[in-house]
Design a protein around this motif. Sequence first.
Motif, short mmCIF file in Angstrom:
data_model
loop_
_atom_site.label_atom_id
_atom_site.label_comp_id
_atom_site.label_asym_id
_atom_site.label_seq_id
_atom_site.Cartn_x
_atom_site.Cartn_y
_atom_site.Cartn_z
N GLU A 141 -22.51 7.27 4.09
CA GLU A 141 -21.82 6.08 4.58
C GLU A 141 -20.47 5.98 3.88
N THR A 142 -19.41 5.65 4.64
CA THR A 142 -18.13 5.35 4.00
C THR A 142 -18.07 3.86 3.71
N ILE A 143 -17.87 3.52 2.45
CA ILE A 143 -17.81 2.10 2.06
C ILE A 143 -16.37 1.58 2.19
N ALA A 144 -15.39 2.41 1.83
CA ALA A 144 -13.99 1.97 1.94
C ALA A 144 -13.05 3.17 1.94
N GLU A 145 -11.95 3.01 2.66
CA GLU A 145 -10.84 3.97 2.58
C GLU A 145 -9.99 3.53 1.40
N ILE A 146 -9.66 4.47 0.50
CA ILE A 146 -8.97 4.12 -0.74
C ILE A 146 -7.56 4.71 -0.78
N SER A 147 -6.62 3.88 -1.22
CA SER A 147 -5.25 4.34 -1.50
C SER A 147 -4.75 3.52 -2.68
N SER A 148 -3.60 3.92 -3.22
CA SER A 148 -3.08 3.17 -4.37
C SER A 148 -2.10 2.10 -3.91
N ARG A 149 -2.14 0.98 -4.60
CA ARG A 149 -1.36 -0.20 -4.25
C ARG A 149 -0.42 -0.58 -5.37
N VAL A 150 0.71 -1.17 -5.00
CA VAL A 150 1.57 -1.80 -6.00
C VAL A 150 1.00 -3.19 -6.26
N ASP A 169 0.87 -1.18 0.00
CA ASP A 169 0.00 0.00 0.00
C ASP A 169 0.91 1.23 0.00
N LEU A 170 0.86 2.00 -1.09
CA LEU A 170 1.75 3.17 -1.22
C LEU A 170 1.23 4.38 -0.45
N GLN A 171 -0.03 4.31 0.00
CA GLN A 171 -0.61 5.45 0.74
C GLN A 171 -0.57 6.75 -0.08
N ILE A 172 -0.82 6.60 -1.40
CA ILE A 172 -0.93 7.79 -2.25
C ILE A 172 -2.33 7.81 -2.89
N ALA A 173 -2.68 8.94 -3.50
CA ALA A 173 -3.99 9.13 -4.13
C ALA A 173 -5.12 8.72 -3.17
N LEU A 174 -5.01 9.21 -1.95
CA LEU A 174 -5.96 8.85 -0.90
C LEU A 174 -7.33 9.47 -1.13
N CYS A 175 -8.35 8.70 -0.86
CA CYS A 175 -9.73 9.20 -0.89
C CYS A 175 -10.62 8.18 -0.21
N LYS A 176 -11.90 8.44 -0.20
CA LYS A 176 -12.86 7.49 0.37
C LYS A 176 -13.87 7.12 -0.69
#
Length: 213
Positions: free
Chosen positions: A176-185, A92-99
């Motif tokens: 409602e938050t369905i998922a926390e989103i980040s970019s992955r390798v 998990d690169l923890q970039i391009a974060l959003c929900k």
Amino acid sequence: MNINGSLTIAVSKGRILTEAMPILEKLDITPVEDPARTRKLVLKTNQAGVKIIIIRATDVPTYVEYGAADMGIAGKDVLMEYTGNGVYEPLDLQIALCKMVLAEPRQRKTINGRLRVATKYVNTTRNYFAGQGKQVEIIKLYGSMELAPVLGLADQIVDLVDTGNTLKVNGLVPVETIAEISSRVIVNKAAMKMKYQIIKPMLKEMNALAGKK
Ligand code: PRT
Ligand code: MG
């Protein structure tokens, strides 16, 4: 680091590319041309064996699964929606974060019959409501989901939210938050074995950089 061998990395244009580039540069992978300016889809880099391919976000897992790219960077939203046979997701690169959120009009309308939800994340949305034991009608859209409730196409939407401005200007609120989103390798399964000598140190270094700006 010096990468000894061939490696193709798939990245999507836009915010993931913007946020991934500094990480790749810290690994000493620098495209020969500016990806934001060129129209080329295959970019050579300073490292002879390493190529970066620029494709649609939703196509990144497909290229990686079939080995057309060895490695890719993709949003968790895209990976949750992907129905292919699988890729490794080691980091998990923890970039391009959003929900990813469920949202509806601030002035809730009365809903007659089955709830209608517009989204481009059909599978994720279906799973989410199934997990709540709710049957809803899902309407597939390819973009501008925020418009759907405004025009009465749907009661609610499932979309990504960063600042919340897009929802706000369209008179919508998150419910409602369905998922926390980040970019992955992501890594092709065969490449993980065949190119482990190259990929392992890259993952190690990217892990040390993850979430740092
Ligand atoms: O090629 P295509 O047009 O399908 O992709 P794209 O243009 O959406 O790609 P790009 O490069 O923008 O990157 C998409 C990826 O970035 C997604 O898969 C997510 O993992 C990640 N990401 C992070 C986001 C956002 N934040 C985001 N806010 N992708 C999209 N948005 C959109 C959202 O859909 C909404 O329209 O931005 C709008 C909301 O932003 P706010 O700040 O107004 O809340
Ligand atoms: Mg876009």
